[in-house]
Design a protein around this motif. Structure first.
Motif, PDB file in Angstrom:
ATOM      1  N   HIS A   1    -130.400  30.234  76.919  1.00  0.00           N
ATOM      2  CA  HIS A   1    -128.968  30.128  76.666  1.00  0.00           C
ATOM      3  C   HIS A   1    -128.335  29.189  77.698  1.00  0.00           C
ATOM      4  O   HIS A   1    -128.424  29.443  78.908  1.00  0.00           O
ATOM      5  CB  HIS A   1    -128.289  31.496  76.780  1.00  0.00           C
ATOM      6  N   SER A   2    -127.697  28.121  77.247  1.00  0.00           N
ATOM      7  CA  SER A   2    -126.885  27.268  78.110  1.00  0.00           C
ATOM      8  C   SER A   2    -125.458  27.795  78.086  1.00  0.00           C
ATOM      9  O   SER A   2    -124.868  27.934  77.006  1.00  0.00           O
ATOM     10  CB  SER A   2    -126.910  25.818  77.619  1.00  0.00           C
ATOM     11  N   LEU A   3    -124.901  28.078  79.266  1.00  0.00           N
ATOM     12  CA  LEU A   3    -123.565  28.651  79.349  1.00  0.00           C
ATOM     13  C   LEU A   3    -122.583  27.596  79.846  1.00  0.00           C
ATOM     14  O   LEU A   3    -122.619  27.193  81.011  1.00  0.00           O
ATOM     15  CB  LEU A   3    -123.570  29.859  80.282  1.00  0.00           C
ATOM     16  N   PRO A   4    -121.673  27.110  78.991  1.00  0.00           N
ATOM     17  CA  PRO A   4    -120.742  26.044  79.370  1.00  0.00           C
ATOM     18  C   PRO A   4    -119.847  26.448  80.540  1.00  0.00           C
ATOM     19  O   PRO A   4    -119.302  27.552  80.575  1.00  0.00           O
ATOM     20  CB  PRO A   4    -119.917  25.831  78.092  1.00  0.00           C
ATOM     21  N   GLY A   5    -119.735  25.534  81.514  1.00  0.00           N
ATOM     22  CA  GLY A   5    -118.818  25.736  82.627  1.00  0.00           C
ATOM     23  C   GLY A   5    -119.316  26.646  83.734  1.00  0.00           C
ATOM     24  O   GLY A   5    -118.632  26.799  84.751  1.00  0.00           O
ATOM     25  N   LEU A   6    -120.500  27.246  83.558  1.00  0.00           N
ATOM     26  CA  LEU A   6    -121.009  28.170  84.569  1.00  0.00           C
ATOM     27  C   LEU A   6    -121.760  27.404  85.648  1.00  0.00           C
ATOM     28  O   LEU A   6    -122.613  26.572  85.356  1.00  0.00           O
ATOM     29  CB  LEU A   6    -121.933  29.208  83.923  1.00  0.00           C
ATOM     30  N   HIS A   7    -121.421  27.692  86.907  1.00  0.00           N
ATOM     31  CA  HIS A   7    -122.118  27.089  88.043  1.00  0.00           C
ATOM     32  C   HIS A   7    -123.361  27.922  88.382  1.00  0.00           C
ATOM     33  O   HIS A   7    -123.835  28.693  87.547  1.00  0.00           O
ATOM     34  CB  HIS A   7    -121.171  26.981  89.236  1.00  0.00           C
TER      35      HIS A   7
END
Length: 236
Positions: free
Chosen positions: A205-211
C-alpha cells in the motif's frame, strides 16, 4: 554464534482469552515502549484486541556503523544505509536467534506458530522479514511498515527455495508513505515486487502524503489485516 540475550519487553495483554500473538518490532534507535506509545497515539481504535497479545520487544544497544559506531537500539548493524550494499548477516542472524526466544515464549504459553504474526516499522520491518522468510515461515503472516530489504538480500533466496520446494509461505502486508524519501519508498516497493516474484503472497500500500512515520489509516489497515490472519477462535 553468540548466545541469545534476554530482551526487554513491553506487552499489551488481550482483554479476553489469549489465543494469538503479534510481535511488533520498533525502528532504529527506538524502544518497544516508545513504539507502543506511538501506536497508541495514532491508532484509533487502538491496536488492542480481545484475543491477541501484542508484544513490543526492545533491541539491545549495540555499536551502529551508520552512526560512526555510537551505541543505538538497533536490531542489526548496517555497513551503510543503502539497498545496494552487502547485508551485515552476522548481526542479523544473531538477532534472529535472540528473537526466536520471544516466539518460543508464546509457543510455551500455548500459542501455536500459525497463530503468531510478526512485523515491524522501518528497520523492525526488515528484521521481521529476515526472521520470518528465513527461519519462521510457518507463522500466520509478516508485516513491514516503511521498510525495505537490500537488493540482493538472502531473504529473497530463502523464499524462492521454499516456493520451489512446494512449501507454504506466510502472507506479507506492506505500507510505505509516498512523502517518505522517494528512494526509500521505491526500495520498499521493490522489496514487495521481489518477494512476490520469489513466490510470496504480498500486498503493498502506497499512502499519499505520509512521511517516515505511522498513521491512523495505516494502523486501521494493519488492524484489519491482523484480524484476518488471526481471527478469534470459538474459545476466545
Amino acid at each position: 554464534m553468540a548466545a541469545a540475550r534476554k530482551l526487554q519487553m513491553y506487552a499489551l495483554s488481550p482483554t479476553g482469552k489469549h489465543s494469538a500473538s503479534v510481535i511488533f518490532l520498533h525502528g532504529s534507535g527506538d524502544t518497544g515502549q516508545g513504539l507502543r506509545a506511538w501506536v497508541q497515539d495514532v491508532a484509533v481504535p487502538d491496536l488492542a484486541f480481545n484475543h491477541i497479545r501484542v508484544i513490543y520487544p526492545t533491541a539491545p544497544a549495540r555499536p551502529y556503523t551508520p552512526m560512526r559506531g555510537s551505541l543505538s537500539t538497533v536490531w542489526f548493524d548496517r555497513y551503510k544505509i543503502s539497498r545496494d550494499c552487502q547485508e551485515h548477516l552476522e548481526s542479523i542472524d544473531t538477532m534472529c536467534t535472540t528473537l526466536r526466544s520471544v516466539i518460543q515464549d508464546e509457543v510455551n504459553a500455548g500459542i501455536p506458530k500459525h497463530r503468531i504474526v510478526i512485523g515491524g516499522f522501518s528497520m523492525g520491518g526488515a528484521m521481521a522479514l529476515h526472521l520470518v522468510c528465513r527461519y519462521h515461515p510457518d507463522i500466520a503472516g509478516v508485516f513491514a511498515l516503511s521498510s525495505f530489504l537490500n537488493k540482493d538480500s538472502v531473504a529473497f533466496q530463502a523464499v524462492e527455495e521454499r516456493f520451489r520446494a512446494g512449501l507454504p509461505l506466510p502472507e506479507l502486508f506492506q505500507c510505505h508513505g509516498t512523502s517518505d524519501d522517494l528512494v526509500l519508498h521505491q526500495w520498499g516497493e521493490d522489496t514487495s515486487v521481489l518477494l512476490k516474484k520469489a513466490g510470496m503472497n504480498t500486498t503493498f500500500h502506497s499512502l499519499p502524503g505520509l512521511h517516515h512515520q505511522l498513521s491512523q489509516p495505516e494502523m486501521e489497515m494493519l488492524r484489519s489485516w491482523i484480524l484476518k490472519r488471526l481471527p478469534p477462535t470459538t474459545s476466545s
